[in-house]
Design a protein around this motif. Structure first.
Motif, PDB file in Angstrom:
ATOM      1  N   VAL A 197      95.630 107.023  65.470  1.00  0.00           N
ATOM      2  CA  VAL A 197      94.121 106.494  65.719  1.00  0.00           C
ATOM      3  C   VAL A 197      93.770 107.176  67.098  1.00  0.00           C
ATOM      4  CG1 VAL A 197      92.779 104.655  66.197  1.00  0.00           C
ATOM      5  CG2 VAL A 197      94.430 104.537  64.449  1.00  0.00           C
ATOM      6  N   ALA A 198      92.604 107.827  67.047  1.00  0.00           N
ATOM      7  CA  ALA A 198      91.876 108.285  68.304  1.00  0.00           C
ATOM      8  C   ALA A 198      91.117 107.394  69.045  1.00  0.00           C
ATOM      9  CB  ALA A 198      91.166 109.577  67.922  1.00  0.00           C
ATOM     10  N   TYR A 199      90.126 106.531  68.093  1.00  0.00           N
ATOM     11  CA  TYR A 199      89.345 105.745  68.660  1.00  0.00           C
ATOM     12  C   TYR A 199      88.815 104.878  67.467  1.00  0.00           C
ATOM     13  CZ  TYR A 199      85.416 108.805  67.033  1.00  0.00           C
ATOM     14  OH  TYR A 199      84.590 109.568  66.338  1.00  0.00           O
ATOM     15  N   ILE A 200      88.009 103.647  67.788  1.00  0.00           N
ATOM     16  CA  ILE A 200      87.441 102.921  66.768  1.00  0.00           C
ATOM     17  C   ILE A 200      85.956 102.646  67.283  1.00  0.00           C
ATOM     18  CG2 ILE A 200      87.340 100.541  65.971  1.00  0.00           C
ATOM     19  CD1 ILE A 200      90.297 100.342  66.883  1.00  0.00           C
ATOM     20  N   MET A 201      85.194 103.050  66.428  1.00  0.00           N
ATOM     21  CA  MET A 201      83.592 103.234  66.991  1.00  0.00           C
ATOM     22  C   MET A 201      83.054 102.075  65.821  1.00  0.00           C
ATOM     23  SD  MET A 201      81.270 105.071  68.413  1.00  0.00           S
ATOM     24  CE  MET A 201      82.220 106.572  68.862  1.00  0.00           C
ATOM     25  N   TYR A 257      74.111 116.023  59.481  1.00  0.00           N
ATOM     26  CA  TYR A 257      74.304 114.901  58.631  1.00  0.00           C
ATOM     27  C   TYR A 257      75.446 114.449  58.784  1.00  0.00           C
ATOM     28  CZ  TYR A 257      75.135 111.743  54.898  1.00  0.00           C
ATOM     29  OH  TYR A 257      75.644 110.898  54.250  1.00  0.00           O
ATOM     30  N   GLY A 258      75.886 113.243  59.072  1.00  0.00           N
ATOM     31  CA  GLY A 258      77.087 112.687  58.821  1.00  0.00           C
ATOM     32  C   GLY A 258      77.511 111.117  59.219  1.00  0.00           C
ATOM     33  N   PRO A 259      77.817 110.392  58.532  1.00  0.00           N
ATOM     34  CA  PRO A 259      78.146 108.810  59.125  1.00  0.00           C
ATOM     35  C   PRO A 259      79.401 108.797  59.912  1.00  0.00           C
ATOM     36  CG  PRO A 259      78.946 109.193  56.756  1.00  0.00           C
ATOM     37  CD  PRO A 259      78.372 110.513  57.155  1.00  0.00           C
ATOM     38  N   THR A 260      79.340 107.693  60.630  1.00  0.00           N
ATOM     39  CA  THR A 260      80.717 107.748  61.455  1.00  0.00           C
ATOM     40  C   THR A 260      81.986 107.493  60.947  1.00  0.00           C
ATOM     41  OG1 THR A 260      79.301 106.258  62.800  1.00  0.00           O
ATOM     42  CG2 THR A 260      81.557 105.951  63.226  1.00  0.00           C
ATOM     43  N   GLU A 261      81.957 107.227  59.413  1.00  0.00           N
ATOM     44  CA  GLU A 261      82.943 107.113  58.785  1.00  0.00           C
ATOM     45  C   GLU A 261      83.716 108.430  58.335  1.00  0.00           C
ATOM     46  OE1 GLU A 261      80.824 103.438  57.877  1.00  0.00           O
ATOM     47  OE2 GLU A 261      80.534 105.329  58.185  1.00  0.00           O
ATOM     48  N   ALA A 262      82.975 109.576  58.679  1.00  0.00           N
ATOM     49  CA  ALA A 262      83.247 111.128  58.199  1.00  0.00           C
ATOM     50  C   ALA A 262      83.232 111.863  59.480  1.00  0.00           C
ATOM     51  CB  ALA A 262      82.102 111.674  57.455  1.00  0.00           C
ATOM     52  N   THR A 263      83.742 111.239  60.825  1.00  0.00           N
ATOM     53  CA  THR A 263      83.688 111.758  62.077  1.00  0.00           C
ATOM     54  C   THR A 263      82.553 112.690  62.362  1.00  0.00           C
ATOM     55  OG1 THR A 263      86.350 111.501  61.703  1.00  0.00           O
ATOM     56  CG2 THR A 263      85.240 112.765  63.491  1.00  0.00           C
ATOM     57  N   GLY A 307      89.527 103.906  57.820  1.00  0.00           N
ATOM     58  CA  GLY A 307      89.038 102.665  56.999  1.00  0.00           C
ATOM     59  C   GLY A 307      88.512 101.875  58.178  1.00  0.00           C
ATOM     60  N   TYR A 308      88.218 100.508  57.919  1.00  0.00           N
ATOM     61  CA  TYR A 308      87.630  99.551  58.709  1.00  0.00           C
ATOM     62  C   TYR A 308      88.597  98.742  59.344  1.00  0.00           C
ATOM     63  CZ  TYR A 308      83.191 100.957  56.613  1.00  0.00           C
ATOM     64  OH  TYR A 308      82.169 101.819  56.182  1.00  0.00           O
ATOM     65  N   LEU A 309      88.544  98.446  60.609  1.00  0.00           N
ATOM     66  CA  LEU A 309      89.718  97.738  61.232  1.00  0.00           C
ATOM     67  C   LEU A 309      89.661  96.212  60.657  1.00  0.00           C
ATOM     68  CD1 LEU A 309      91.851  97.799  63.556  1.00  0.00           C
ATOM     69  CD2 LEU A 309      89.826  97.061  65.046  1.00  0.00           C
ATOM     70  N   LYS A 310      90.960  95.911  60.164  1.00  0.00           N
ATOM     71  CA  LYS A 310      91.085  94.314  59.565  1.00  0.00           C
ATOM     72  C   LYS A 310      89.953  94.051  58.791  1.00  0.00           C
ATOM     73  CE  LYS A 310      93.136  93.157  64.209  1.00  0.00           C
ATOM     74  NZ  LYS A 310      92.908  92.212  65.426  1.00  0.00           N
ATOM     75  N   ARG A 311      89.575  94.905  57.838  1.00  0.00           N
ATOM     76  CA  ARG A 311      88.664  94.850  56.795  1.00  0.00           C
ATOM     77  C   ARG A 311      89.283  95.531  55.422  1.00  0.00           C
ATOM     78  NH1 ARG A 311      83.385  92.936  57.529  1.00  0.00           N
ATOM     79  NH2 ARG A 311      83.706  92.888  55.303  1.00  0.00           N
TER      80      ARG A 311
END
Length: 334
Positions: free
Chosen positions: A54-58, A197-203, A259-263
């Motif tokens: 893991v590098a970061y959580i956004m 274009y790109g969502p956070t989930e695709a870096t 994925g999503y942290l703790k989800r």
């Protein structure tokens, strides 16, 4: 995210609730930097890190009113800024860093510069005008800049003076304006312009469209998949559809988050396997069409998510907040 250590300016220590409850160790950032400056870090042994770490959580907006943390890997960052086709960073470049670090475009600004030996020009103003932005670009000799679509539109309208060093402008975050793109290219004809274009989930980015000088259309495509990235348009059963057919846009490749942290429930819902080869993808919720050449055009959302100044906003989250007010029996947001 329940951090174990938080770096903070000491005078702000009391503003973070975690300090009071003792859940996190607070480390004064200024003292830490002073110690580093006084100490020669000779023989320092750094821990080994893999691309899957893991590098970061956004955090992004959540439909229940609670933001969800996107877990991004080192591999995702490297994929966004190394060996890419939508942008090329040279050691001679000066890359503008004007976005907040809570917005994932900062990833390509910071690491696009630093891992390629380029210079990072930091615009540290909490609030700034287009005029101030132009001043920083001129004073630092900025060559590559990334702006949110809303800020880019203002820049296209109000930028003054020569920006001779600027060779590549990238904008992203919401639907692009073809008229503002044409306005920018008339004003700065030597600067390459890219709609990304790109969502956070695709870096950060998943597709990019280098806008040609003679572009005359009303709608800007979001372009083809960037390097190390796959694009699928799928139906409700997650089956890829033929070119020209509308469907949900799914993204694969090295940029897809863990994925999503703790989800785990939401992770299972949004991070799925597609096709006979069971390729792991992120379901974006965006409706799109892909043509025979692999170029994608955005067509809207499959849910009630909107974009405001490049930020993802869930209308359900606003309704949830409104319903907490005891004076209201019901709330609807459109």
């Amino acid at each position: 995210c329940e951090p174990k250590v938080i770096l903070v300016f000491d005078e702000l220590r009391g503003k973070i609730p975690a300090y009071a409850s003792g859940q996190a160790k607070a480390v004064d950032l200024r003292a830490l930097l002073d110690d580093c400056n006084k100490t020669k870090l000779v023989g320092l042994k750094l821990p080994s890190t893999s691309g899957d770490d893991v590098a970061y959580i956004m955090y992004t907006s959540g439909s229940t009113g609670k933001p969800k943390g996107v877990v991004v890997t080192h591999r995702g960052i490297a994929r966004a800024v190394l060996d890419q086709n939508y942008v090329v960073f040279h050691p001679s470049d000066v890359v503008l860093h004007a976005t907040t670090i809570s917005f994932d475009v900062c990833t390509t600004e910071i690491w696009g510069a630093l891992v390629n030996g380029a210079t990072l020009s930091v615009l540290s103003d909490a609030n700034f005008s287009v005029g101030r932005l132009c001043e920083v670009i001129r004073a630092s000799g900025v060559t590559v800049a990334s702006l949110t679509t809303g800020l880019f539109n203002l820049f296209a309208d109000y930028a003054k003076g020569d920006l001779d060093t600027l060779r590549h402008m990238i904008f992203a975050g919401e639907v692009g304006s073809a008229e503002h793109a044409r306005r920018f290219m008339r004003r700065f004809p030597r600067c390459k312009l890219t709609n990304a274009y790109g969502p956070t989930e695709a870096t950060v980015y998943a597709t990019a469209y280098a806008i040609p000088r003679d572009f005359e259309g009303d709608d800007l495509p979001i372009g083809a998949a960037i390097a190390h990235t796959g694009i699928y348009i799928v139906d409700d059963m997650l089956r890829p559809v033929a070119p020209g057919i509308e469907g949900q846009l799914a993204i694969s490749g090295d940029g897809v988050a863990l994925g999503y942290l703790k989800r785990p429930d939401l992770t299972r819902e949004k991070f799925v396997e597609i096709g006979s080869e069971a390729v792991r993808c992120y379901l974006t919720g965006d409706i799109a069409i892909i043509d025979e050449n692999g170029e994608v055009t955005f067509k809207g959302r499959s849910d009630r998510q909107v974009k405001i100044n490049g930020k993802r906003i869930e209308l359900d989250a606003i309704e949830t907040a409104l319903r907490r007010d005891p004076r209201l029996s019901e709330a609807a947001v459109i």
